[in-house]
Design an enzyme around this catalytic site. Structure first.
Site, PDB file in Angstrom:
ATOM      1  N   ARG A 227     -31.183 -19.158   0.987  1.00 14.44           N
ATOM      2  CA  ARG A 227     -29.872 -19.357   0.355  1.00 14.44           C
ATOM      3  C   ARG A 227     -28.733 -19.055   1.314  1.00 14.44           C
ATOM      4  O   ARG A 227     -27.565 -19.042   0.912  1.00 14.44           O
ATOM      5  CB  ARG A 227     -29.741 -18.457  -0.871  1.00 14.44           C
ATOM      6  CG  ARG A 227     -30.834 -18.707  -1.923  1.00 14.44           C
ATOM      7  CD  ARG A 227     -30.770 -17.693  -3.049  1.00 14.44           C
ATOM      8  NE  ARG A 227     -29.616 -17.887  -3.897  1.00 14.44           N
ATOM      9  CZ  ARG A 227     -29.601 -18.642  -4.995  1.00 14.44           C
ATOM     10  NH1 ARG A 227     -30.689 -19.290  -5.365  1.00 14.44           N
ATOM     11  NH2 ARG A 227     -28.509 -18.744  -5.728  1.00 14.44           N
ATOM     12  N   LYS A 228     -29.050 -18.783   2.585  1.00 11.21           N
ATOM     13  CA  LYS A 228     -28.035 -18.345   3.549  1.00 11.21           C
ATOM     14  C   LYS A 228     -27.761 -19.429   4.584  1.00 11.21           C
ATOM     15  O   LYS A 228     -28.695 -20.047   5.101  1.00 11.21           O
ATOM     16  CB  LYS A 228     -28.551 -17.080   4.247  1.00 11.21           C
ATOM     17  CG  LYS A 228     -27.516 -16.363   5.086  1.00 11.21           C
ATOM     18  CD  LYS A 228     -28.106 -15.130   5.739  1.00 11.21           C
ATOM     19  CE  LYS A 228     -28.722 -15.492   7.083  1.00 11.21           C
ATOM     20  NZ  LYS A 228     -29.158 -14.303   7.853  1.00 11.21           N
TER      21      LYS A 228
ATOM     22  N   ASP B 143     -12.732 -18.907   6.646  1.00  6.85           N
ATOM     23  CA  ASP B 143     -13.518 -18.534   5.474  1.00  6.85           C
ATOM     24  C   ASP B 143     -13.840 -19.763   4.610  1.00  6.85           C
ATOM     25  O   ASP B 143     -15.012 -20.113   4.396  1.00  6.85           O
ATOM     26  CB  ASP B 143     -12.722 -17.485   4.687  1.00  6.85           C
ATOM     27  CG  ASP B 143     -13.481 -16.930   3.496  1.00  6.85           C
ATOM     28  OD1 ASP B 143     -14.678 -17.234   3.339  1.00  6.85           O
ATOM     29  OD2 ASP B 143     -12.876 -16.167   2.719  1.00  6.85           O
TER      30      ASP B 143
END
Lengths: 155, 155
Positions: A124-125, A66
């Site tokens: 934005r990804k 993560d």
């Protein structure tokens, strides 16, 4: 030249993450660096980060995937804009989705290495693909879809 | 009648998980219970389990999905065999894959509730679908593919 971890460029107001914030005194302090086109995170779990005895807890492995993923996403976004991480405005990403495949049990004890490549940058990804190795053996694969923190985050 | 958490039925040799092992003194001590056909886990993060300030760290949320998933898988496997969790042989599951969708930031402070349903039981594999709620609002969705620990685990 000593390079500084991606996470040390995060604005102080966004540097309290339990996984990777250098201002979180209880946290894991996950750090990520470029090595060519791959980013790398090295981390040695504590003896109590156990799943069944002898192996690393899957939730910690997910945390490594993560935070290394969002860190890599930020670093990749700066690169895509052709500027370094010490320039303004700051870019900080959060996780939209996390996928982790546990290929085999990860031995507890040795330093772990997470290696990531940037799969896609779109608006934005950023999609980041990761492999976690222990003594050179791939134990975990992961994918993070990270999105740049929106201005209205959490409102 | 006071019910006992699924995780308290794990054999002592497999009860050291950092997420849910009651014998891990440093761990989260995640606990799961049946409520009808759903299983439920309630957990209050510590103040330092932060992502960006005010919100819960995604790696902790992944850990809740993970351990509640493997616990639910074990409980479901006993149910499928028509026996209670205090009967032999013990059934213990590990995570083959974990998927987490962060729908919105999860506020840090309130008790969180994770609710799971069993999607599929096939051989040694159980698929668990989960929702994580804060004050009744769904913030996270997850899926765990859990497999019964093989006899040669980690060899």
């Amino acid at each position: 030249m000593t390079s500084k971890a991606f996470q040390h460029y995060y604005p102080e107001s966004l540097a309290h993450c339990y996984g990777c914030g250098h201002l979180n005194e209880h946290g894991h302090h996950i750090e990520s660096f470029w090595e060519g086109d791959e980013s790398v995170c090295r981390f040695t779990p504590k003896p109590y980060h156990t799943a069944v005895p002898g192996f690393v807890y899957g939730g910690l492995l997910a945390s490594l995937i993560d935070c290394h993923g969002t860190g890599t996403a930020a670093a990749a976004a700066y690169r895509a804009e052709g500027r370094t991480m010490d320039t303004e405005p700051p870019l900080r990403f959060v996780t939209a989705s996390l996928h982790v495949d546990y290929l085999k049990p990860t031995p507890l004890g040795p330093e772990l290495e997470v290696r990531a490549t940037v799969g896609e940058i779109k608006g934005r990804k950023v999609v980041v693909k990761e492999r976690l190795l222990c003594d050179g053996v791939e134990c975990v694969r992961g994918e993070v879809v990270a999105v740049q923190i929106p201005e209205d985050f959490g409102r």
